[in-house]
Design a protein around this motif. Structure first.
Motif, PDB file in Angstrom:
ATOM      1  N   CYS A 132       0.864  -1.184   0.000  1.00 39.05           N
ATOM      2  CA  CYS A 132       0.000   0.000   0.000  1.00 39.05           C
ATOM      3  C   CYS A 132       0.898   1.231   0.000  1.00 39.05           C
ATOM      4  O   CYS A 132       1.878   1.296   0.739  1.00 39.05           O
ATOM      5  CB  CYS A 132      -0.868  -0.018   1.256  1.00 39.05           C
ATOM      6  SG  CYS A 132      -1.756   1.517   1.566  1.00 39.05           S
ATOM      7  N   CYS A 134       0.486   2.921   3.752  1.00 35.14           N
ATOM      8  CA  CYS A 134       0.867   2.282   5.017  1.00 35.14           C
ATOM      9  C   CYS A 134       1.814   1.103   4.831  1.00 35.14           C
ATOM     10  O   CYS A 134       2.274   0.528   5.816  1.00 35.14           O
ATOM     11  CB  CYS A 134      -0.381   1.836   5.768  1.00 35.14           C
ATOM     12  SG  CYS A 134      -1.167   0.366   5.065  1.00 35.14           S
ATOM     13  N   CYS A 147      -4.257  -0.261   0.306  1.00 34.14           N
ATOM     14  CA  CYS A 147      -4.780  -1.506   0.881  1.00 34.14           C
ATOM     15  C   CYS A 147      -6.294  -1.421   0.979  1.00 34.14           C
ATOM     16  O   CYS A 147      -6.987  -2.419   0.879  1.00 34.14           O
ATOM     17  CB  CYS A 147      -4.160  -1.764   2.244  1.00 34.14           C
ATOM     18  SG  CYS A 147      -4.471  -0.467   3.452  1.00 34.14           S
ATOM     19  N   CYS A 199      -7.567   4.148   3.452  1.00 36.54           N
ATOM     20  CA  CYS A 199      -6.386   3.833   4.266  1.00 36.54           C
ATOM     21  C   CYS A 199      -5.916   5.083   5.000  1.00 36.54           C
ATOM     22  O   CYS A 199      -5.719   6.137   4.404  1.00 36.54           O
ATOM     23  CB  CYS A 199      -5.262   3.287   3.401  1.00 36.54           C
ATOM     24  SG  CYS A 199      -3.713   3.082   4.317  1.00 36.54           S
TER      25      CYS A 199
HETATM   26 ZN   LIG Z   1      -2.791   1.116   3.545  1.00 33.15          ZN
END
Ligand SMILES: [Zn+2]
Ligand SMILES: [Zn+2]
Length: 174
Positions: free
Chosen positions: A74, A77, A132, A136
């Protein structure tokens, strides 16, 4: 050779006459895609693409279609993320023209560089942000921990300042 990934299509060997067309279903190897400083790989390591060729006049018209499923980090993150999309791209290559618009960068000397086209078309088909999940929350700007499943109270750093930063805060408040 069945199942062997194809990257170059020899257009002369297809010996298509004007007005004729052909459809090829081929396995293609996709190199890892570099995006936003991260690397994304196709699920299962390969792709199955459909290539339609036709000869409308002097030259070729191509349509390339395939389902694309890539996996990687991602962009917010760094947890696992995946993208699933459909690629649908077209190219024209007129042999006797100086018009750059009518030449395909993937056709050189009667050979179609399918591997490079698949790679470029994949990058174009992916979103700018690979996440993701749509919302997020990324990483905490103070401590760098992922925020998605975190207790918000755990990241109220102002109420519990890291002692390493207190000196800096004092300076700022002056
Ligand atoms: Zn993420
Ligand atoms: Zn934090």
């Amino acid at each position: 050779m069945a199942g062997r990934p194809t990257t170059i299509i020899d257009l002369a060997r297809l010996s298509l006459s004007h007005g004729e067309g052909a459809r090829l279903d081929l396995p293609v190897r996709l190199e890892p895609l570099e995006l936003g400083g991260q690397t994304y790989v196709p699920r299962g390591g390969g792709l199955q693409v459909r290539l339609d060729l036709s000869r409308p006049s002097s030259g070729f018209a191509f349509r390339l279609r395939f389902p694309l499923h890539v996996e990687g980090p991602c962009m917010r993150c760094l947890e696992d993320a995946a993208v699933e999309t459909e690629v649908d791209a077209r190219e024209v290559d007129q042999s006797d023209t100086d018009d750059e618009e009518l030449r395909s960068p993937y056709v050189v000397d009667d050979e179609l560089d399918l591997g490079r086209w698949v790679h470029d078309a994949s990058i174009l088909a992916l979103p700018n942000q690979i996440l993701c999940r749509e919302d997020c929350a990324g990483l905490c700007p103070v401590c760098g921990e992922p925020l998605n499943d975190a207790d918000p109270a755990a990241h109220e750093h102002d109420t519990a300042p890291d002692p390493r930063w207190s000196k800096l805060r004092e300076l700022k408040l002056e």
